[in-house]
Design a protein around this motif. Sequence first.
Motif, mmCIF file in Angstrom:
data_model
loop_
_atom_site.group_PDB
_atom_site.id
_atom_site.type_symbol
_atom_site.label_atom_id
_atom_site.label_comp_id
_atom_site.label_asym_id
_atom_site.label_seq_id
_atom_site.Cartn_x
_atom_site.Cartn_y
_atom_site.Cartn_z
ATOM 1 N N ALA A 238 140.618 119.205 65.596
ATOM 2 C CA ALA A 238 140.722 118.654 63.865
ATOM 3 C C ALA A 238 140.006 119.530 63.577
ATOM 4 N N ALA A 239 140.622 119.633 62.353
ATOM 5 C CA ALA A 239 140.566 120.495 61.246
ATOM 6 C C ALA A 239 139.188 120.155 60.972
ATOM 7 N N PRO A 240 137.915 121.329 60.655
ATOM 8 C CA PRO A 240 136.987 120.758 59.765
ATOM 9 C C PRO A 240 136.925 120.651 58.291
ATOM 10 N N ALA A 241 135.969 120.031 57.640
ATOM 11 C CA ALA A 241 136.370 119.212 56.373
ATOM 12 C C ALA A 241 136.084 121.001 55.479
ATOM 13 N N ASP A 242 136.195 120.754 54.254
ATOM 14 C CA ASP A 242 136.317 121.759 53.936
ATOM 15 C C ASP A 242 135.226 122.383 53.176
ATOM 16 N N ALA A 243 134.377 123.892 53.128
ATOM 17 C CA ALA A 243 133.168 123.806 52.666
ATOM 18 C C ALA A 243 133.763 124.183 50.883
ATOM 19 N N VAL A 244 131.931 123.621 50.000
ATOM 20 C CA VAL A 244 132.252 124.080 48.969
ATOM 21 C C VAL A 244 130.985 125.231 48.774
ATOM 22 N N HIS A 245 130.944 125.974 48.042
ATOM 23 C CA HIS A 245 129.620 126.311 47.165
ATOM 24 C C HIS A 245 129.948 127.015 46.467
ATOM 25 N N ILE A 246 129.281 126.593 45.377
ATOM 26 C CA ILE A 246 129.031 127.133 43.879
ATOM 27 C C ILE A 246 127.962 127.726 43.878
ATOM 28 N N GLN A 247 127.591 128.547 43.340
ATOM 29 C CA GLN A 247 126.548 129.301 42.576
ATOM 30 C C GLN A 247 125.929 129.821 41.395
ATOM 31 N N LEU A 248 124.786 130.203 40.641
ATOM 32 C CA LEU A 248 124.739 130.549 39.257
ATOM 33 C C LEU A 248 124.907 132.631 39.815
ATOM 34 N N GLY A 249 125.360 133.478 39.616
ATOM 35 C CA GLY A 249 125.008 134.261 40.349
ATOM 36 C C GLY A 249 124.040 136.035 38.633
ATOM 37 N N ASP A 250 124.328 136.992 38.815
ATOM 38 C CA ASP A 250 124.117 138.164 37.934
ATOM 39 C C ASP A 250 124.888 139.086 38.534
ATOM 40 N N THR A 251 125.582 139.431 39.182
ATOM 41 C CA THR A 251 126.147 140.152 39.227
ATOM 42 C C THR A 251 127.328 140.676 38.708
ATOM 43 N N ASP A 252 127.874 141.943 37.932
ATOM 44 C CA ASP A 252 128.740 141.642 37.055
ATOM 45 C C ASP A 252 129.631 142.630 37.704
ATOM 46 N N TYR A 253 131.206 141.934 38.251
ATOM 47 C CA TYR A 253 132.163 142.874 39.674
ATOM 48 C C TYR A 253 132.657 143.384 38.337
ATOM 49 N N VAL A 254 133.336 144.497 39.164
ATOM 50 C CA VAL A 254 134.025 145.509 38.506
ATOM 51 C C VAL A 254 135.156 146.330 39.361
ATOM 52 N N ALA A 255 136.508 146.265 38.560
ATOM 53 C CA ALA A 255 137.394 146.465 39.161
ATOM 54 C C ALA A 255 137.580 147.381 40.124
ATOM 55 N N SER A 256 136.872 148.537 40.447
ATOM 56 C CA SER A 256 137.154 149.670 40.708
ATOM 57 C C SER A 256 136.771 149.622 42.282
ATOM 58 N N SER A 257 135.224 148.484 42.281
ATOM 59 C CA SER A 257 134.536 147.933 43.664
ATOM 60 C C SER A 257 134.746 145.929 44.014
ATOM 61 N N PHE A 258 135.909 145.642 42.815
ATOM 62 C CA PHE A 258 135.441 144.066 43.688
ATOM 63 C C PHE A 258 135.592 143.802 44.938
ATOM 64 N N PRO A 259 136.649 144.214 45.328
ATOM 65 C CA PRO A 259 136.273 143.440 47.501
ATOM 66 C C PRO A 259 134.840 143.435 48.094
ATOM 67 N N ALA A 260 134.526 144.917 47.661
ATOM 68 C CA ALA A 260 133.175 145.809 48.685
ATOM 69 C C ALA A 260 131.919 144.229 47.875
ATOM 70 N N GLN A 261 131.825 144.096 46.146
ATOM 71 C CA GLN A 261 130.759 143.395 45.695
ATOM 72 C C GLN A 261 131.219 142.037 46.224
#
Length: 236
Positions: A120-143
């Motif tokens: 049986a497939a587990p119920a999907d988990a949802v996590h919503i947070q308020l962060g302070d990271t400024d994501y940038v295109a050059s390092s987006f995957p790592a961030q």
Amino acid sequence: MEESPKPLDPAVEAQVRARLAALGDVGPMPPEVSARIEAALVDERRLRVARGPLAGQDPDADVLAPLIRSRQRPRPWLAVAAVAAAAAVVAVGGSALHLNNEANPAAVVGVDTAVPGQTAAPADAVHIQLGDTDYVASSFPAQARTSLSHPRPPLHELQAESPALGPIATPTGLRSCLEALGEFPPYDVFADLATYEGRPAAILAVTRQTGTTAYVVKRSCQPGDAQILRDGTPVP
């Protein structure tokens, strides 16, 4: 001298008898109902402050008690009909319940609907947070990976309803945005309400067995208008 009981108004008595007669033969009154009515009459007599404890029989009871007793007389054919009707109700209700269960087997408590050999497939988990990271295109995957590995406390329900955060702050709004992106359950989804290239945004990381994909959208993302700032990017 003790005051004699005041008789029931003939017009009222006639009206009561006429209404009861108009009802026709509705069968015997259930014993528990008649017992409750007679007990209520007794209590009512006891509570009448205008009558002394040595006063005579209540004239209202003289009228109602015979009517109650007359409706207690057994009528065998009516009893048989009542039993048949009850059986029909049970049969129809049982059939309807059976049909409902067939239409929605997952709603039946205690019934295992899993197919043999499948997990049986587990119920999907949802996590919503308020962060302070400024994501940038050059390092987006790592961030995105860093944020996934070190999540902040999730938003409380009252925080999520804040208009300043946009509809995507609620689980319902988040799922609507994901559907606009073409993502549908089951999945685990991580939403970071932060900034992207200095602009308020929502970073959405969707994780399945095949891996994690991250999106950047405006916080007003909604069905029909995903408002993508960065399309799906694999997260190592």
